[in-house]
Design a protein around this motif. Structure first.
Motif, PDB file in Angstrom:
ATOM      1  N   ALA A  84       0.832  -1.213   0.000  1.00  0.00           N
ATOM      2  CA  ALA A  84       0.000   0.000   0.000  1.00  0.00           C
ATOM      3  C   ALA A  84       0.865   1.260   0.000  1.00  0.00           C
ATOM      4  O   ALA A  84       0.542   2.239  -0.681  1.00  0.00           O
ATOM      5  CB  ALA A  84      -0.926  -0.009   1.207  1.00  0.00           C
ATOM      6  N   GLU A  85       1.947   1.242   0.755  1.00  0.00           N
ATOM      7  CA  GLU A  85       2.829   2.409   0.798  1.00  0.00           C
ATOM      8  C   GLU A  85       3.515   2.627  -0.548  1.00  0.00           C
ATOM      9  O   GLU A  85       3.659   3.765  -0.996  1.00  0.00           O
ATOM     10  CB  GLU A  85       3.876   2.235   1.897  1.00  0.00           C
ATOM     11  N   GLU A  86       3.935   1.546  -1.198  1.00  0.00           N
ATOM     12  CA  GLU A  86       4.625   1.651  -2.487  1.00  0.00           C
ATOM     13  C   GLU A  86       3.677   2.100  -3.605  1.00  0.00           C
ATOM     14  O   GLU A  86       4.107   2.700  -4.582  1.00  0.00           O
ATOM     15  CB  GLU A  86       5.254   0.317  -2.876  1.00  0.00           C
ATOM     16  N   ARG A  87       2.396   1.790  -3.472  1.00  0.00           N
ATOM     17  CA  ARG A  87       1.422   2.096  -4.523  1.00  0.00           C
ATOM     18  C   ARG A  87       0.352   3.073  -4.056  1.00  0.00           C
ATOM     19  O   ARG A  87      -0.798   2.996  -4.469  1.00  0.00           O
ATOM     20  CB  ARG A  87       0.785   0.798  -5.010  1.00  0.00           C
ATOM     21  N   GLN A  88       0.763   3.970  -3.182  1.00  0.00           N
ATOM     22  CA  GLN A  88      -0.173   4.944  -2.630  1.00  0.00           C
ATOM     23  C   GLN A  88      -0.851   5.722  -3.760  1.00  0.00           C
ATOM     24  O   GLN A  88      -0.193   6.218  -4.671  1.00  0.00           O
ATOM     25  CB  GLN A  88       0.560   5.901  -1.703  1.00  0.00           C
ATOM     26  N   GLY A  89      -2.172   5.775  -3.715  1.00  0.00           N
ATOM     27  CA  GLY A  89      -2.946   6.442  -4.756  1.00  0.00           C
ATOM     28  C   GLY A  89      -3.328   5.527  -5.905  1.00  0.00           C
ATOM     29  O   GLY A  89      -4.212   5.840  -6.683  1.00  0.00           O
ATOM     30  N   LYS A  90      -2.668   4.384  -6.034  1.00  0.00           N
ATOM     31  CA  LYS A  90      -2.974   3.436  -7.109  1.00  0.00           C
ATOM     32  C   LYS A  90      -3.779   2.245  -6.606  1.00  0.00           C
ATOM     33  O   LYS A  90      -4.384   1.529  -7.399  1.00  0.00           O
ATOM     34  CB  LYS A  90      -1.683   2.933  -7.753  1.00  0.00           C
ATOM     35  N   VAL A  91      -3.741   2.012  -5.316  1.00  0.00           N
ATOM     36  CA  VAL A  91      -4.491   0.922  -4.709  1.00  0.00           C
ATOM     37  C   VAL A  91      -5.255   1.502  -3.519  1.00  0.00           C
ATOM     38  O   VAL A  91      -4.806   2.450  -2.879  1.00  0.00           O
ATOM     39  CB  VAL A  91      -3.558  -0.237  -4.266  1.00  0.00           C
ATOM     40  N   HIS A  92      -6.429   0.956  -3.256  1.00  0.00           N
ATOM     41  CA  HIS A  92      -7.273   1.440  -2.171  1.00  0.00           C
ATOM     42  C   HIS A  92      -7.225   0.434  -1.030  1.00  0.00           C
ATOM     43  O   HIS A  92      -7.291  -0.774  -1.253  1.00  0.00           O
ATOM     44  CB  HIS A  92      -8.700   1.637  -2.672  1.00  0.00           C
ATOM     45  N   VAL A  93      -7.109   0.952   0.183  1.00  0.00           N
ATOM     46  CA  VAL A  93      -6.914   0.110   1.362  1.00  0.00           C
ATOM     47  C   VAL A  93      -8.100   0.270   2.307  1.00  0.00           C
ATOM     48  O   VAL A  93      -8.571   1.380   2.537  1.00  0.00           O
ATOM     49  CB  VAL A  93      -5.613   0.497   2.106  1.00  0.00           C
ATOM     50  N   VAL A  94      -8.546  -0.843   2.868  1.00  0.00           N
ATOM     51  CA  VAL A  94      -9.504  -0.834   3.970  1.00  0.00           C
ATOM     52  C   VAL A  94      -8.755  -1.383   5.172  1.00  0.00           C
ATOM     53  O   VAL A  94      -8.126  -2.446   5.094  1.00  0.00           O
ATOM     54  CB  VAL A  94     -10.757  -1.676   3.655  1.00  0.00           C
ATOM     55  N   HIS A  95      -8.780  -0.641   6.275  1.00  0.00           N
ATOM     56  CA  HIS A  95      -8.052  -1.014   7.487  1.00  0.00           C
ATOM     57  C   HIS A  95      -9.000  -1.615   8.514  1.00  0.00           C
ATOM     58  O   HIS A  95     -10.165  -1.224   8.605  1.00  0.00           O
ATOM     59  CB  HIS A  95      -7.394   0.221   8.113  1.00  0.00           C
ATOM     60  N   LEU A  96      -8.465  -2.527   9.306  1.00  0.00           N
ATOM     61  CA  LEU A  96      -9.171  -3.009  10.483  1.00  0.00           C
ATOM     62  C   LEU A  96      -8.705  -2.138  11.637  1.00  0.00           C
ATOM     63  O   LEU A  96      -7.506  -2.055  11.917  1.00  0.00           O
ATOM     64  CB  LEU A  96      -8.837  -4.472  10.777  1.00  0.00           C
ATOM     65  N   LEU A  97      -9.634  -1.460  12.269  1.00  0.00           N
ATOM     66  CA  LEU A  97      -9.337  -0.555  13.365  1.00  0.00           C
ATOM     67  C   LEU A  97     -10.078  -1.051  14.592  1.00  0.00           C
ATOM     68  O   LEU A  97     -11.273  -1.333  14.528  1.00  0.00           O
ATOM     69  CB  LEU A  97      -9.785   0.865  12.994  1.00  0.00           C
ATOM     70  N   GLY A  98      -9.374  -1.175  15.693  1.00  0.00           N
ATOM     71  CA  GLY A  98      -9.998  -1.667  16.905  1.00  0.00           C
ATOM     72  C   GLY A  98      -9.573  -0.879  18.121  1.00  0.00           C
ATOM     73  O   GLY A  98      -8.505  -0.258  18.137  1.00  0.00           O
ATOM     74  N   GLY A  99     -10.399  -0.904  19.137  1.00  0.00           N
ATOM     75  CA  GLY A  99     -10.114  -0.221  20.387  1.00  0.00           C
ATOM     76  C   GLY A  99     -11.392   0.039  21.138  1.00  0.00           C
ATOM     77  O   GLY A  99     -12.441  -0.526  20.837  1.00  0.00           O
ATOM     78  N   VAL A 100     -11.287   0.929  22.105  1.00  0.00           N
ATOM     79  CA  VAL A 100     -12.447   1.324  22.896  1.00  0.00           C
ATOM     80  C   VAL A 100     -12.896   2.697  22.402  1.00  0.00           C
ATOM     81  O   VAL A 100     -12.092   3.628  22.329  1.00  0.00           O
ATOM     82  CB  VAL A 100     -12.095   1.391  24.403  1.00  0.00           C
ATOM     83  N   LEU A 101     -14.159   2.792  22.043  1.00  0.00           N
ATOM     84  CA  LEU A 101     -14.702   4.084  21.613  1.00  0.00           C
ATOM     85  C   LEU A 101     -14.674   5.069  22.777  1.00  0.00           C
ATOM     86  O   LEU A 101     -15.035   4.722  23.900  1.00  0.00           O
ATOM     87  CB  LEU A 101     -16.134   3.936  21.105  1.00  0.00           C
ATOM     88  N   LYS A 102     -14.243   6.294  22.516  1.00  0.00           N
ATOM     89  CA  LYS A 102     -14.196   7.318  23.557  1.00  0.00           C
ATOM     90  C   LYS A 102     -15.577   7.548  24.150  1.00  0.00           C
ATOM     91  O   LYS A 102     -15.724   7.775  25.346  1.00  0.00           O
ATOM     92  CB  LYS A 102     -13.650   8.629  22.994  1.00  0.00           C
ATOM     93  N   SER A 103     -16.606   7.471  23.333  1.00  0.00           N
ATOM     94  CA  SER A 103     -17.972   7.712  23.803  1.00  0.00           C
ATOM     95  C   SER A 103     -18.487   6.595  24.708  1.00  0.00           C
ATOM     96  O   SER A 103     -19.490   6.766  25.388  1.00  0.00           O
ATOM     97  CB  SER A 103     -18.919   7.881  22.620  1.00  0.00           C
ATOM     98  N   ALA A 104     -17.798   5.441  24.737  1.00  0.00           N
ATOM     99  CA  ALA A 104     -18.244   4.308  25.551  1.00  0.00           C
ATOM    100  C   ALA A 104     -17.835   4.449  27.012  1.00  0.00           C
ATOM    101  O   ALA A 104     -18.301   3.698  27.857  1.00  0.00           O
ATOM    102  CB  ALA A 104     -17.696   3.003  24.986  1.00  0.00           C
ATOM    103  N   GLY A 105     -16.953   5.373  27.318  1.00  0.00           N
ATOM    104  CA  GLY A 105     -16.530   5.570  28.705  1.00  0.00           C
ATOM    105  C   GLY A 105     -15.438   4.607  29.120  1.00  0.00           C
ATOM    106  O   GLY A 105     -14.870   3.878  28.310  1.00  0.00           O
ATOM    107  N   VAL A 106     -15.140   4.593  30.405  1.00  0.00           N
ATOM    108  CA  VAL A 106     -14.022   3.804  30.950  1.00  0.00           C
ATOM    109  C   VAL A 106     -14.242   2.309  30.779  1.00  0.00           C
ATOM    110  O   VAL A 106     -13.305   1.565  30.494  1.00  0.00           O
ATOM    111  CB  VAL A 106     -13.820   4.146  32.447  1.00  0.00           C
ATOM    112  N   ASP A 107     -15.446   1.851  30.958  1.00  0.00           N
ATOM    113  CA  ASP A 107     -15.728   0.414  30.912  1.00  0.00           C
ATOM    114  C   ASP A 107     -16.212  -0.049  29.543  1.00  0.00           C
ATOM    115  O   ASP A 107     -16.868  -1.075  29.432  1.00  0.00           O
ATOM    116  CB  ASP A 107     -16.780   0.050  31.965  1.00  0.00           C
ATOM    117  N   GLY A 108     -15.880   0.681  28.501  1.00  0.00           N
ATOM    118  CA  GLY A 108     -16.335   0.323  27.167  1.00  0.00           C
ATOM    119  C   GLY A 108     -15.692  -0.958  26.661  1.00  0.00           C
ATOM    120  O   GLY A 108     -14.553  -1.282  26.992  1.00  0.00           O
ATOM    121  N   ALA A 109     -16.425  -1.680  25.875  1.00  0.00           N
ATOM    122  CA  ALA A 109     -15.931  -2.926  25.290  1.00  0.00           C
ATOM    123  C   ALA A 109     -15.113  -2.615  24.041  1.00  0.00           C
ATOM    124  O   ALA A 109     -15.303  -1.579  23.396  1.00  0.00           O
ATOM    125  CB  ALA A 109     -17.109  -3.823  24.924  1.00  0.00           C
ATOM    126  N   LEU A 110     -14.218  -3.526  23.719  1.00  0.00           N
ATOM    127  CA  LEU A 110     -13.457  -3.387  22.482  1.00  0.00           C
ATOM    128  C   LEU A 110     -14.401  -3.475  21.296  1.00  0.00           C
ATOM    129  O   LEU A 110     -15.314  -4.305  21.281  1.00  0.00           O
ATOM    130  CB  LEU A 110     -12.414  -4.487  22.364  1.00  0.00           C
TER     131      LEU A 110
END
Length: 135
Positions: A39-65
């Motif tokens: 993706a870095e070598e072909r930036q602009g020529k190929v389209h990337v979909v990323h998997l993003l994970g974590g705790v949403l800020k809006s979920a608060g301290v005890d939010g689930a992944l």
């Protein structure tokens, strides 16, 4: 490695790191690294979909992944919604911009069906050797 990804993209127009790992016979971590480099070598020529994970800020301290598939052009804005970000890597490469999740669903379903068929034949299979365990 780039030739193999080029070939898969020319045949399918979309390729997940799982699909590439199975076809190239490499672990998931190597497939993710190969996708990142590609993706870095072909930036602009190929389209990337990323998997993003974590705790949403809006979920608060005890939010689930939570996990989201995010197009490359929306990645930075999506990262701002998570605290902390626990996962971020290329999930799929597309010859054309992704307009929906349907092609990914179809590809994953087709790939999984082929893998289950291989189970019966005794061939090497990522479902048996757990090579995708880092997902």
């Amino acid at each position: 490695m780039t030739e193999a990804i080029d070939e898969l993209l020319s045949q399918h127009s979309v390729c997940t790191f799982r699909f590439y790992a199975q076809h190239a016979g490499v672990p998931a971590s190597e497939a993710k690294e190969a996708f990142q480099t590609y993706a870095e070598e072909r930036q602009g020529k190929v389209h990337v979909v990323h998997l993003l994970g974590g705790v949403l800020k809006s979920a608060g301290v005890d939010g689930a992944l939570q996990y989201q598939l995010v197009p490359d052009d929306k990645l930075e804005a999506a990262k701002e919604l998570f605290e902390p970000v626990t996962a971020c890597h290329p999930y799929s490469l597309h010859a054309q911009p992704a307009t929906s999740g349907e092609p990914l669903f179809i590809l994953n379903h087709t790939q999984d069906r082929k893998l289950y068929d291989k189970l019966e034949q005794g061939a090497a299979n990522c479902l048996l050797d757990n090579r995708w365990s880092a997902v």
